[in-house]
Design a protein around this motif. Structure first.
Motif, PDB file in Angstrom:
ATOM      1  N   GLN A 183      18.443  56.149 -54.283  1.00 20.86           N
ATOM      2  CA  GLN A 183      19.540  54.727 -53.487  1.00 20.86           C
ATOM      3  C   GLN A 183      19.151  53.277 -53.981  1.00 20.86           C
ATOM      4  N   ARG A 184      17.502  53.936 -52.784  1.00 18.51           N
ATOM      5  CA  ARG A 184      16.779  51.717 -52.760  1.00 18.51           C
ATOM      6  C   ARG A 184      16.734  51.257 -54.554  1.00 18.51           C
ATOM      7  N   GLN A 185      16.731  52.089 -55.057  1.00 19.42           N
ATOM      8  CA  GLN A 185      16.024  51.134 -56.157  1.00 19.42           C
ATOM      9  C   GLN A 185      18.007  51.236 -57.659  1.00 19.42           C
ATOM     10  N   ARG A 186      18.936  51.303 -56.931  1.00 17.04           N
ATOM     11  CA  ARG A 186      20.016  51.036 -57.157  1.00 17.04           C
ATOM     12  C   ARG A 186      20.122  50.024 -56.593  1.00 17.04           C
ATOM     13  N   VAL A 187      20.062  49.562 -55.069  1.00 13.24           N
ATOM     14  CA  VAL A 187      19.908  48.718 -54.731  1.00 13.24           C
ATOM     15  C   VAL A 187      19.430  48.084 -54.915  1.00 13.24           C
ATOM     16  N   ALA A 188      18.231  47.684 -55.303  1.00 14.60           N
ATOM     17  CA  ALA A 188      17.556  46.508 -56.416  1.00 14.60           C
ATOM     18  C   ALA A 188      18.066  46.084 -57.104  1.00 14.60           C
ATOM     19  N   ILE A 189      18.999  47.458 -57.969  1.00 14.99           N
ATOM     20  CA  ILE A 189      19.437  47.047 -59.633  1.00 14.99           C
ATOM     21  C   ILE A 189      20.338  46.000 -59.153  1.00 14.99           C
ATOM     22  N   GLY A 190      21.898  46.436 -57.683  1.00 11.93           N
ATOM     23  CA  GLY A 190      22.905  45.955 -57.699  1.00 11.93           C
ATOM     24  C   GLY A 190      22.476  44.647 -57.354  1.00 11.93           C
ATOM     25  N   GLU A 195      29.135  52.207 -52.467  1.00  8.37           N
ATOM     26  CA  GLU A 195      30.295  51.726 -51.823  1.00  8.37           C
ATOM     27  C   GLU A 195      30.623  52.769 -50.393  1.00  8.37           C
ATOM     28  N   PRO A 196      29.929  53.434 -50.100  1.00 16.02           N
ATOM     29  CA  PRO A 196      29.909  54.099 -48.572  1.00 16.02           C
ATOM     30  C   PRO A 196      28.072  53.765 -47.864  1.00 16.02           C
ATOM     31  N   PHE A 197      27.203  53.270 -49.032  1.00 12.29           N
ATOM     32  CA  PHE A 197      26.083  52.927 -48.423  1.00 12.29           C
ATOM     33  C   PHE A 197      26.161  51.354 -47.881  1.00 12.29           C
ATOM     34  N   LEU A 198      27.350  50.153 -48.299  1.00 14.34           N
ATOM     35  CA  LEU A 198      26.803  48.922 -47.984  1.00 14.34           C
ATOM     36  C   LEU A 198      26.919  48.492 -46.431  1.00 14.34           C
ATOM     37  N   GLU A 199      26.817  49.410 -45.784  1.00 17.08           N
ATOM     38  CA  GLU A 199      26.966  49.230 -44.433  1.00 17.08           C
ATOM     39  C   GLU A 199      25.202  49.804 -43.666  1.00 17.08           C
ATOM     40  N   ARG A 200      24.625  50.991 -44.703  1.00 16.80           N
ATOM     41  CA  ARG A 200      23.388  50.848 -44.226  1.00 16.80           C
ATOM     42  C   ARG A 200      22.397  49.937 -44.018  1.00 16.80           C
ATOM     43  N   ARG A 201      20.628  50.629 -43.840  1.00 13.47           N
ATOM     44  CA  ARG A 201      20.082  50.072 -44.006  1.00 13.47           C
ATOM     45  C   ARG A 201      18.851  50.866 -44.625  1.00 13.47           C
ATOM     46  N   PRO A 202      17.864  49.972 -45.041  1.00 14.83           N
ATOM     47  CA  PRO A 202      17.558  50.477 -46.570  1.00 14.83           C
ATOM     48  C   PRO A 202      16.780  51.974 -46.079  1.00 14.83           C
ATOM     49  N   LYS A 203      16.690  51.930 -44.632  1.00 11.18           N
ATOM     50  CA  LYS A 203      15.628  52.807 -43.888  1.00 11.18           C
ATOM     51  C   LYS A 203      16.227  54.169 -44.202  1.00 11.18           C
ATOM     52  N   ASP A 204      17.714  54.418 -44.628  1.00 16.26           N
ATOM     53  CA  ASP A 204      18.294  55.328 -44.300  1.00 16.26           C
ATOM     54  C   ASP A 204      18.834  55.431 -45.773  1.00 16.26           C
ATOM     55  N   SER A 217       8.580  48.125 -57.300  1.00 14.44           N
ATOM     56  CA  SER A 217       8.790  47.708 -56.053  1.00 14.44           C
ATOM     57  C   SER A 217       9.814  47.373 -55.222  1.00 14.44           C
ATOM     58  N   TYR A 218      10.942  48.161 -54.691  1.00 13.04           N
ATOM     59  CA  TYR A 218      12.004  47.939 -54.001  1.00 13.04           C
ATOM     60  C   TYR A 218      12.142  46.086 -53.735  1.00 13.04           C
ATOM     61  N   ALA A 219      11.237  45.549 -52.591  1.00 15.38           N
ATOM     62  CA  ALA A 219      10.904  45.027 -52.318  1.00 15.38           C
ATOM     63  C   ALA A 219      12.609  44.311 -51.347  1.00 15.38           C
TER      64      ALA A 219
END
Length: 350
Positions: free
Chosen positions: A138-145, A124-133, A83-85
Motif C-alpha cells: 500500500q505504501r508503494q501504491r501511495v508513492a506511485i499515486g 480510496e479507503p486509505f486516504l485519511e490514514r498515515r503511512p505507518k498504518d 524507498s517510499y519516502a
C-alpha cells in the motif's frame, strides 16, 4: 506525447566511464525495462534520463526536443524509487497531493487529482490514514499515486519492488501492469529481477558493463539471444552452455558428447535451455550424464546432471518425474532449440 530518445549518451565519473555510448529510442506509451547485473549502469542511465545525473556526452530528447541540459523539473518526468519516502506525519491523501500543494495548485484541483489517482490505485479507503498504518504494498501504491497526480510525460521506476516480500512483489507487478494499461503512458523500469522484466516489458534493454547487449521483446530475447551474455542472463534457470568444436560438418561436445547434427560454422559453444532437453537412454542423445540432485518445486522438477569435465547441465521436467539421484541418463538437444556461439560469444543461430 511521451517519446524518449538517447543519442550516444555517455557518463563519466572522473576517469571511469560507466555508460558507454547508449543509443535508444523509446516510443510513446511503451513499457521498457532496463535489466542487467549489479554495476551494469541501469540505475545510472535511468537517473540520467530523469535529470538526477548529468549527461557527460551525447543528447537526451523528450518528444523530439533536446532536454540534455534541462533540470529535472523541466523534463515532465516523475520517478518512483525503491524507498517510499513518504511523510509520516501526513495522511495518504496529503502525501499524494504534496507536490501539487508546493507548486501552488488550488486545493480543489489537488483534491480532484488525488481522487483520480486513488481510484486508479484502489486507495480510496486509505486516504485519511498515515503511512505507518499501511502495508508495504500500500505504501508503494501511495508513492506511485504521488507520481500520477503530477500527470507526467513518462514514469521512471527504479527497482520499486525490491523492498517487498515475494507475495507483495507479485501483487505489485499486477498493479503496475494494470496501471500501464489504464494510463497508456511511457514507462521505464529498472530491475535486476528477470520475472519483472519478462512479465511487464513491451521491450527489454539488457545492459552489460554500461553498454546495450541487446534490445527486444521478452520472447525475442528468450528465444533468440544475440550473445552468450544475454543467453545466460535471460531465463531462470539460465541456459546451459557447453564447449564444443566443429569438424566434419558437425559439432562435437568437448565432454565427449556426439553432437550429431550438421553445422558448418566454427562454433565454440552450444546452448540449450533446461526445458528443451529431452531425456533418453544413455548413448541415445547428444550427451550422457549422472543425475546429482533432483530439485522438486511442485509443478516442476530440476535435474542437476554431471556430464563430466566439471560440466553440469540443468534439465527442467514435470514435477512428477520418477528420476532420482544417481541415475544415468542420455540427453537429446533438439536441433531447432539448440543455440551456437562463436569464439567472441556472438550468436550463430539464425
Amino acid at each position: 506525447m511521451g517519446s524518449i530518445e538517447l543519442k550516444g549518451v555517455e557518463k563519466w565519473f572522473g576517469s571511469a566511464q560507466v555508460i558507454k555510448g547508449v543509443d535508444l529510442k523509446i516510443e510513446e506509451g511503451e513499457f521498457v525495462v532496463f535489466v542487467g547485473p549489479s554495476g551494469c549502469g541501469k540505475s545510472t542511465l535511468l537517473r540520467m534520463i530523469g535529470g538526477l545525473e548529468d549527461i557527460s556526452r551525447g543528447a537526451l530528447l523528450i518528444n523530439d526536443g533536446d532536454v540534455t541540459d534541462h533540470p529535472p523539473s523541466k523534463r515532465g518526468l516523475t520517478m518512483v524509487f525503491q524507498s517510499y519516502a513518504l511523510y509520516p506525519h501526513l495522511t495518504v491523501g496529503e502525501n499524494m497531493g504534496f507536490s501539487l500543494k508546493v507548486a501552488g495548485v488550488p486545493k480543489a484541483e489537488i483534491q480532484e487529482q488525488v481522487a483520480k489517482a486513488a481510484d486508479v490505485l484502489k486507495l480510496e479507503p486509505f486516504l485519511e490514514r498515515r503511512p505507518k498504518d499501511l502495508s508495504g504494498g500500500q505504501r508503494q501504491r501511495v508513492a506511485i499515486g504521488r507520481s500520477i497526480v503530477r500527470d507526467p510525460t513518462a514514469f521512471l521506476f527504479d527497482e520499486p519492488l525490491s523492498n517487498l516480500d515475494a507475495a507483495l512483489r507479485v501483487e505489485m507487478r499486477y498493479e503496475i501492469a494494470k496501471l500501464h494499461q489504464n494510463l497508456k503512458r511511457t514507462m521505464i523500469y529498472v530491475t535486476h529481477d528477470q520475472v519483472e522484466a519478462m512479465t511487464l516489458a513491451d521491450r527489454i534493454v539488457v545492459l552489460e558493463y554500461g553498454k546495450i547487449a541487446q534490445v527486444g521483446a521478452p520472447r525475442e530475447l528468450y528465444e533468440r539471444p544475440a550473445n552468450l551474455f544475454v543467453a545466460q542472463f535471460i531465463g531462470s534457470p539460465k541456459m546451459n552452455i557447453l564447449p564444443c568444436t566443429t569438424r566434419d560438418g558437425a559439432y562435437h561436445l568437448d565432454n565427449g558428447g556426439s553432437g550429431g547434427f550438421p553445422l558448418t560454422s566454427e562454433a565454440t559453444k552450444v546452448g540449450i535451455r533446461p526445458e528443451h532437453i529431452e531425456i533418453a537412454d544413455p548413448g541415445a542423445g547428444q550427451s550422457d550424464g549422472t543425475i546429482e540432485v533432483v530439485e522438486y518445486l511442485g509443478a516442476d522438477s530440476f535435474l542437476i546432471v554431471d556430464c563430466g569435465s566439471d560440466e553440469r547441465v540443468t534439465v527442467r521436467l514435470n514435477g512428477d518425474t520418477d528420476l532420482r539421484s544417481g541415475a544415468r541418463i542420455g540427453m537429446v538437444f533438439p536441433p531447432d532449440k539448440t543455440h551456437f556461439f562463436d569464439a567472441d560469444g556472438q550468436s550463430m543461430t539464425e
